[in-house]
Design a protein around this motif. Structure first.
Motif, PDB file in Angstrom:
ATOM      1  N   ASN A  43       3.672   5.768  -5.869  1.00 39.65           N
ATOM      2  CA  ASN A  43       3.402   5.582  -7.261  1.00 39.65           C
ATOM      3  C   ASN A  43       2.466   6.410  -7.776  1.00 39.65           C
ATOM      4  OD1 ASN A  43       4.293   3.928  -9.605  1.00 39.65           O
ATOM      5  ND2 ASN A  43       2.333   3.387  -9.992  1.00 39.65           N
ATOM      6  N   GLU A  44       1.082   6.591  -6.933  1.00 37.42           N
ATOM      7  CA  GLU A  44       0.092   7.382  -7.398  1.00 37.42           C
ATOM      8  C   GLU A  44       0.558   8.841  -7.342  1.00 37.42           C
ATOM      9  OE1 GLU A  44      -4.401   6.872  -6.641  1.00 37.42           O
ATOM     10  OE2 GLU A  44      -3.323   7.643  -4.717  1.00 37.42           O
ATOM     11  N   TYR A  45       1.151   9.147  -5.998  1.00 33.91           N
ATOM     12  CA  TYR A  45       1.739  10.743  -5.969  1.00 33.91           C
ATOM     13  C   TYR A  45       2.574  11.140  -7.040  1.00 33.91           C
ATOM     14  CZ  TYR A  45       3.689  14.656  -3.372  1.00 33.91           C
ATOM     15  OH  TYR A  45       3.758  15.836  -2.888  1.00 33.91           O
ATOM     16  N   PHE A  71       2.588  10.356 -10.109  1.00 37.62           N
ATOM     17  CA  PHE A  71       1.677  10.453 -11.290  1.00 37.62           C
ATOM     18  C   PHE A  71       0.825  11.975 -11.134  1.00 37.62           C
ATOM     19  CE2 PHE A  71      -2.284   9.691 -13.635  1.00 37.62           C
ATOM     20  CZ  PHE A  71      -1.790   9.161 -14.952  1.00 37.62           C
ATOM     21  N   ASN A  72       0.358  12.016  -9.907  1.00 37.65           N
ATOM     22  CA  ASN A  72      -0.635  13.018  -9.901  1.00 37.65           C
ATOM     23  C   ASN A  72       0.366  14.479  -9.701  1.00 37.65           C
ATOM     24  OD1 ASN A  72      -2.640  11.607 -10.093  1.00 37.65           O
ATOM     25  ND2 ASN A  72      -2.855  11.169  -7.721  1.00 37.65           N
ATOM     26  N   ASN A  92       1.047   5.245 -13.430  1.00 42.95           N
ATOM     27  CA  ASN A  92       0.194   4.986 -12.165  1.00 42.95           C
ATOM     28  C   ASN A  92      -0.377   3.532 -12.532  1.00 42.95           C
ATOM     29  OD1 ASN A  92      -0.654   5.169  -9.622  1.00 42.95           O
ATOM     30  ND2 ASN A  92      -2.474   6.160 -10.459  1.00 42.95           N
ATOM     31  N   PRO A  96       5.489   4.177 -12.354  1.00 44.13           N
ATOM     32  CA  PRO A  96       5.107   5.503 -11.882  1.00 44.13           C
ATOM     33  C   PRO A  96       4.726   6.664 -12.914  1.00 44.13           C
ATOM     34  CG  PRO A  96       7.166   5.366 -11.533  1.00 44.13           C
ATOM     35  CD  PRO A  96       6.650   3.950 -12.169  1.00 44.13           C
ATOM     36  N   ARG A 134       2.163   1.615  -3.582  1.00 46.06           N
ATOM     37  CA  ARG A 134       0.921   1.960  -4.379  1.00 46.06           C
ATOM     38  C   ARG A 134       0.688   3.485  -4.266  1.00 46.06           C
ATOM     39  NH1 ARG A 134      -3.714   3.587  -4.775  1.00 46.06           N
ATOM     40  NH2 ARG A 134      -4.152   3.576  -2.430  1.00 46.06           N
ATOM     41  N   GLN A 135       0.838   4.042  -2.834  1.00 47.07           N
ATOM     42  CA  GLN A 135       0.249   5.514  -2.859  1.00 47.07           C
ATOM     43  C   GLN A 135       1.330   6.385  -3.301  1.00 47.07           C
ATOM     44  OE1 GLN A 135      -1.221   4.908   1.309  1.00 47.07           O
ATOM     45  NE2 GLN A 135      -2.174   6.604   0.692  1.00 47.07           N
ATOM     46  N   GLU A 148       0.918  -1.243   0.199  1.00 45.66           N
ATOM     47  CA  GLU A 148       0.150   0.072   0.016  1.00 45.66           C
ATOM     48  C   GLU A 148       0.926   1.298   0.016  1.00 45.66           C
ATOM     49  OE1 GLU A 148      -3.445   2.470  -0.139  1.00 45.66           O
ATOM     50  OE2 GLU A 148      -2.955   0.664  -0.683  1.00 45.66           O
TER      51      GLU A 148
END
Length: 316
Positions: free
Chosen positions: A147-149, A151-152, A237, A234, A144-145, A141
């Motif tokens: 990775n998402e950070y 991307f955003n 995402n 990344p 994953r977060q 987790e």
């Protein structure tokens, strides 16, 4: 399952003949549980002898020399690869950072892959992890977060970074490409205490329109004792899928550089990389990139200018 025919052409050109070119390549696709190499061919200008070996991370490495004077060198790698791991969403896994400590006593490689780089802006890395909230979360987790950070909050922009761009510079610009985002993700997850490695390869085009597709690509794999190495991209995402073809793994880009070498001579070099990807149905995608190389020193540029001036005088 997907089968891809990939042609990877690396072309070096020099404005003056050079000699004694000594090179190292990592252009051999991995054979692993969900990726099988069906065919492979390697062609190099002047057909030098290539000596094969295996490096510290298990990558297949080729070394060759070219002692004759030359103004151009082409390395063409052709492969037929079958991939079968779909979009691999990890299973539910409650492994936490503290559960990894016993692994380091058994594996020096995992311990080595858990150390972040020493950078100036490490406080920004810690701030990002604080925003994500890594306390008492499974490592999957956390990764994953992270990775998402990326991307955003970071913009995918070509042409503003090169192979020398540092994590500090990426944090400053908030822009980059797949290699930059992979290095940033490595810094985040390793700082959180998760062993991770850089992956060099390709992301093959599909109807989803992934960023970075059709060319050499980079992503990250984290290690969990229950599921082994899990890939995170990344730039897009996502967890890695059938479209991701692995070439090599290591601590960072320098461990996985597809082609690197040195030569004798005073010349300015240019590098272009062409990647062609073909599907079983006959569809083909091709992309050519002019690679931004490290800038030459002032002294070296002065030598280049002197040679150019002398050549112009001789032509008059």
């Amino acid at each position: 399952m997907a089968v891809f025919k990939i042609v990877h052409i690396t072309k070096y050109q020099y404005n003056w003949p050079i000699k004694e070119s000594i090179n190292e390549i990592r252009l051999f696709p991995h054979n692993f549980d969900n990726q099988k190499v069906l065919e492979y061919h390697l062609m190099i200008t002047n057909n030098p002898e290539v000596i094969l070996s295996e490096d510290y991370y298990g990558n297949r490495v080729g070394n060759f020399n070219s002692f004759e004077a030359h103004s151009e060198m082409t390395i063409e790698s052709r492969m037929l690869v079958k991939v079968n791991h779909s979009l691999k969403i990890p299973e539910i896994d409650y492994t936490k950072v503290e559960d990894l400590v016993p692994l380091y006593e058994k594996s020096i490689i995992l311990l080595r892959l858990s150390y972040p780089e020493i950078i100036t802006k490490q406080n920004e890395i810690l701030s990002i992890l604080d925003k994500i909230g890594c306390t008492d979360k499974p490592i999957i987790e956390i990764a994953r977060q992270c990775n998402e950070y990326i991307f955003n909050n970071f913009e995918y922009t070509k042409g503003i970074t090169n192979i020398e761009t540092t994590v500090d510079e990426i944090l400053e610009m908030k822009k980059g490409v797949c290699q930059d985002f992979a290095h940033l993700l490595l810094q985040l997850v390793r700082t959180a205490g998760i062993p991770a490695r850089y992956v060099s390869g390709y992301i093959c085009p599909n109807k989803s329109g992934f960023r970075g597709e059709g060319a050499t690509h980079a992503w990250v794999e984290i290690y969990t004792p229950n599921q082994g190495w899990l890939g995170l991209d990344p730039t897009n995402n996502i967890w890695t899928m059938d479209n991701h073809i692995k070439l090599s793994v290591g601590r960072n880009f320098y461990d996985c550089t597809p082609v690197k070498g040195i030569f004798k001579g005073i010349a300015k070099q240019t590098l272009s990389v062409c990647v062609s990807i073909g599907y079983e149905d006959g569809h083909q995608f091709e992309e050519i990139n002019d690679v931004q190389l490290q800038e030459v020193t002032v002294e070296f540029q002065e030598q280049l200018d002197s040679i150019e001036l002398l050549h112009q005088q001789q032509q008059q």
